[in-house]
Design an enzyme around this catalytic site. Structure first.
Site, PDB file in Angstrom:
ATOM      1  N   GLN A  10       8.104  11.031   0.211  1.00 26.92           N
ATOM      2  CA  GLN A  10       7.505  12.283  -0.251  1.00 26.92           C
ATOM      3  C   GLN A  10       6.468  12.058  -1.341  1.00 26.92           C
ATOM      4  O   GLN A  10       5.364  12.608  -1.304  1.00 26.92           O
ATOM      5  CB  GLN A  10       8.590  13.215  -0.804  1.00 26.92           C
ATOM      6  CG  GLN A  10       9.627  13.668   0.190  1.00 26.92           C
ATOM      7  CD  GLN A  10      10.561  14.674  -0.441  1.00 26.92           C
ATOM      8  OE1 GLN A  10      10.243  15.867  -0.521  1.00 26.92           O
ATOM      9  NE2 GLN A  10      11.707  14.212  -0.919  1.00 26.92           N
ATOM     10  N   ASP A  31       6.634  -7.777   0.456  1.00 31.06           N
ATOM     11  CA  ASP A  31       8.007  -8.237   0.250  1.00 31.06           C
ATOM     12  C   ASP A  31       8.357  -8.027  -1.217  1.00 31.06           C
ATOM     13  O   ASP A  31       8.089  -8.867  -2.068  1.00 31.06           O
ATOM     14  CB  ASP A  31       8.124  -9.716   0.629  1.00 31.06           C
ATOM     15  CG  ASP A  31       9.570 -10.209   0.575  1.00 31.06           C
ATOM     16  OD1 ASP A  31      10.447  -9.428   0.152  1.00 31.06           O
ATOM     17  OD2 ASP A  31       9.803 -11.376   0.939  1.00 31.06           O
ATOM     18  N   LEU A  32       8.976  -6.894  -1.494  1.00 29.53           N
ATOM     19  CA  LEU A  32       9.232  -6.509  -2.877  1.00 29.53           C
ATOM     20  C   LEU A  32      10.310  -7.346  -3.553  1.00 29.53           C
ATOM     21  O   LEU A  32      10.362  -7.398  -4.786  1.00 29.53           O
ATOM     22  CB  LEU A  32       9.629  -5.029  -2.934  1.00 29.53           C
ATOM     23  CG  LEU A  32       8.538  -4.031  -2.567  1.00 29.53           C
ATOM     24  CD1 LEU A  32       9.108  -2.624  -2.507  1.00 29.53           C
ATOM     25  CD2 LEU A  32       7.386  -4.085  -3.571  1.00 29.53           C
ATOM     26  N   TYR A  56      15.371   3.053  -3.129  1.00 24.58           N
ATOM     27  CA  TYR A  56      16.534   3.282  -2.269  1.00 24.58           C
ATOM     28  C   TYR A  56      17.155   4.584  -2.768  1.00 24.58           C
ATOM     29  O   TYR A  56      17.692   4.639  -3.874  1.00 24.58           O
ATOM     30  CB  TYR A  56      17.517   2.120  -2.388  1.00 24.58           C
ATOM     31  CG  TYR A  56      18.706   2.218  -1.444  1.00 24.58           C
ATOM     32  CD1 TYR A  56      18.732   1.475  -0.273  1.00 24.58           C
ATOM     33  CD2 TYR A  56      19.781   3.064  -1.727  1.00 24.58           C
ATOM     34  CE1 TYR A  56      19.814   1.555   0.596  1.00 24.58           C
ATOM     35  CE2 TYR A  56      20.858   3.161  -0.856  1.00 24.58           C
ATOM     36  CZ  TYR A  56      20.874   2.401   0.303  1.00 24.58           C
ATOM     37  OH  TYR A  56      21.933   2.487   1.166  1.00 24.58           O
ATOM     38  N   THR A  57      17.052   5.648  -1.984  1.00 32.45           N
ATOM     39  CA  THR A  57      17.456   6.975  -2.452  1.00 32.45           C
ATOM     40  C   THR A  57      18.668   7.561  -1.729  1.00 32.45           C
ATOM     41  O   THR A  57      19.029   8.713  -1.981  1.00 32.45           O
ATOM     42  CB  THR A  57      16.285   7.966  -2.327  1.00 32.45           C
ATOM     43  OG1 THR A  57      15.847   7.999  -0.967  1.00 32.45           O
ATOM     44  CG2 THR A  57      15.130   7.558  -3.227  1.00 32.45           C
ATOM     45  N   THR A  96      15.132   8.532 -12.248  1.00 32.86           N
ATOM     46  CA  THR A  96      15.933   9.687 -11.824  1.00 32.86           C
ATOM     47  C   THR A  96      16.858  10.228 -12.906  1.00 32.86           C
ATOM     48  O   THR A  96      17.267   9.493 -13.821  1.00 32.86           O
ATOM     49  CB  THR A  96      16.791   9.281 -10.605  1.00 32.86           C
ATOM     50  OG1 THR A  96      17.690  10.342 -10.255  1.00 32.86           O
ATOM     51  CG2 THR A  96      17.621   8.052 -10.912  1.00 32.86           C
ATOM     52  N   ASP A  97      17.204  11.503 -12.770  1.00 33.52           N
ATOM     53  CA  ASP A  97      18.215  12.120 -13.630  1.00 33.52           C
ATOM     54  C   ASP A  97      19.594  11.501 -13.420  1.00 33.52           C
ATOM     55  O   ASP A  97      20.482  11.643 -14.264  1.00 33.52           O
ATOM     56  CB  ASP A  97      18.275  13.628 -13.372  1.00 33.52           C
ATOM     57  CG  ASP A  97      18.572  13.982 -11.928  1.00 33.52           C
ATOM     58  OD1 ASP A  97      18.133  13.239 -11.019  1.00 33.52           O
ATOM     59  OD2 ASP A  97      19.236  15.021 -11.681  1.00 33.52           O
ATOM     60  N   TYR A 120      23.931   4.422  -7.012  1.00 38.70           N
ATOM     61  CA  TYR A 120      22.504   4.736  -7.020  1.00 38.70           C
ATOM     62  C   TYR A 120      21.999   4.843  -8.460  1.00 38.70           C
ATOM     63  O   TYR A 120      20.988   4.237  -8.831  1.00 38.70           O
ATOM     64  CB  TYR A 120      22.244   6.028  -6.254  1.00 38.70           C
ATOM     65  CG  TYR A 120      20.879   6.619  -6.492  1.00 38.70           C
ATOM     66  CD1 TYR A 120      19.731   6.000  -5.994  1.00 38.70           C
ATOM     67  CD2 TYR A 120      20.732   7.804  -7.222  1.00 38.70           C
ATOM     68  CE1 TYR A 120      18.463   6.541  -6.216  1.00 38.70           C
ATOM     69  CE2 TYR A 120      19.473   8.359  -7.438  1.00 38.70           C
ATOM     70  CZ  TYR A 120      18.355   7.721  -6.945  1.00 38.70           C
ATOM     71  OH  TYR A 120      17.116   8.266  -7.172  1.00 38.70           O
TER      72      TYR A 120
END
Length: 287
Positions: A10, A31-32, A56-57, A96-97, A120
């Site tokens: 997104q 290739d991270l 990765y979510t 992220t929160d 996560y």
């Protein structure tokens, strides 16, 4: 040229829609998890700045896929930062929160302690720590929450689909946060990069809501826009009614004070206003 790590998500797609001077790399392009390979790929492109919109979510899957979550949310972040440092370019990383537990009871500040409840959140917190320990002088971390857009899969599109196909819905009302349009987050990422903002800051749309509040607003606007024909009953329920592998914070509102001070020209709208824009776009596109 601005390099965005991430291609199909997104945020990457929202950034691309705002700035034509953007080049996106997907996981098939870079290739991270290989530090030198990551550096080589990025160096060839000679970017003026880097935004990491890749993550990765899958919150629940991360509970059983810890290694994969930490590879992308922590190890990869360190490798991108290594490349940014070598090339001397600014780096904006999105977090992220979920690095917080949700038990504070007031909006979280950027310097509040990490207390993640799930794998996560742990992986994203680890990414922040690795980044801040390796490259602070030209790095900005933007934490956000509850992101949705016209792109991909998200809560808004899922709710609209369910409202069109189910006789009634149950939605959690005891988790509180701030819905955030990917468009808002994209604007903030570009502004942070263009202004060489450093440190940790928070960006969400204005206002707070429960998932239930969010769902009710989605239905109100979707009906008004003709995206769904009839209303269905939406019932508030406790999160205990939906057992998931990963625990979620009950209150993860983020304070945006430092961001507003640092980027006074950045406009943050109320989440309902942004939601109306997104649903209007969805009605035009007829999802």
């Amino acid at each position: 040229m601005i390099l965005v790590i991430g291609k199909n998500g997104q945020l990457a797609r929202a950034i691309k829609s705002l700035d034509s001077n953007v080049h996106c790399l997907g996981r098939e392009d870079i290739d991270l998890v290989n530090s030198e390979g990551c550096l080589t790929t990025i160096a060839k492109l000679k970017p003026s700045g880097i935004i990491n919109a890749s993550a990765y979510t899958a919150v629940d899957l991360a509970e059983s896929n810890k290694h994969e979550a930490f590879e992308l949310n922590a190890d990869a972040v360190k490798n991108i930062a290594h490349a940014a440092k070598k090339l001397g370019v600014h780096f904006v990383h999105v977090s992220t929160d979920y690095v917080f537990s949700g038990d504070k009871g007031s909006p979280y500040l950027p310097n509040d302690e990490h207390k993640p409840l799930n794998r996560y959140g742990e992986s994203k917190a680890a990414g922040e720590t690795l980044l801040l320990s390796s490259f602070t002088e030209r790095t900005c971390i933007l934490r956000t929450s509850w992101v949705y857009s016209v792109f991909g899969n998200n809560f808004v599109k899922t709710m609209i689909e369910l409202m069109a196909s189910k006789p009634q819905l149950q939605v959690i009302d005891d988790q509180i946060g701030s819905p955030t349009s990917a468009h808002t987050l994209a604007k903030a990422c570009l502004a942070a990069l263009n202004n060489c903002l450093t440190g940790v800051h928070h960006v969400t749309d204005e206002g707070v809501a429960s998932w239930y509040d969010f769902a009710v607003a989605i239905q109100d606007i979707a009906v008004a826009k003709g995206l769904i024909e009839t209303r269905v009953p939406i019932y508030p329920v406790s999160s205990s009614a939906f057992q998931t592998p990963a625990k979620r914070p009950t209150y993860s509102v983020l304070s945006k004070t430092s961001l507003k001070q640092a980027l006074p020209d950045l406009t943050l709208n109320h989440w309902r206003d942004e939601l109306e824009i997104v649903i209007n776009q969805l009605s035009i596109n007829k999802i």
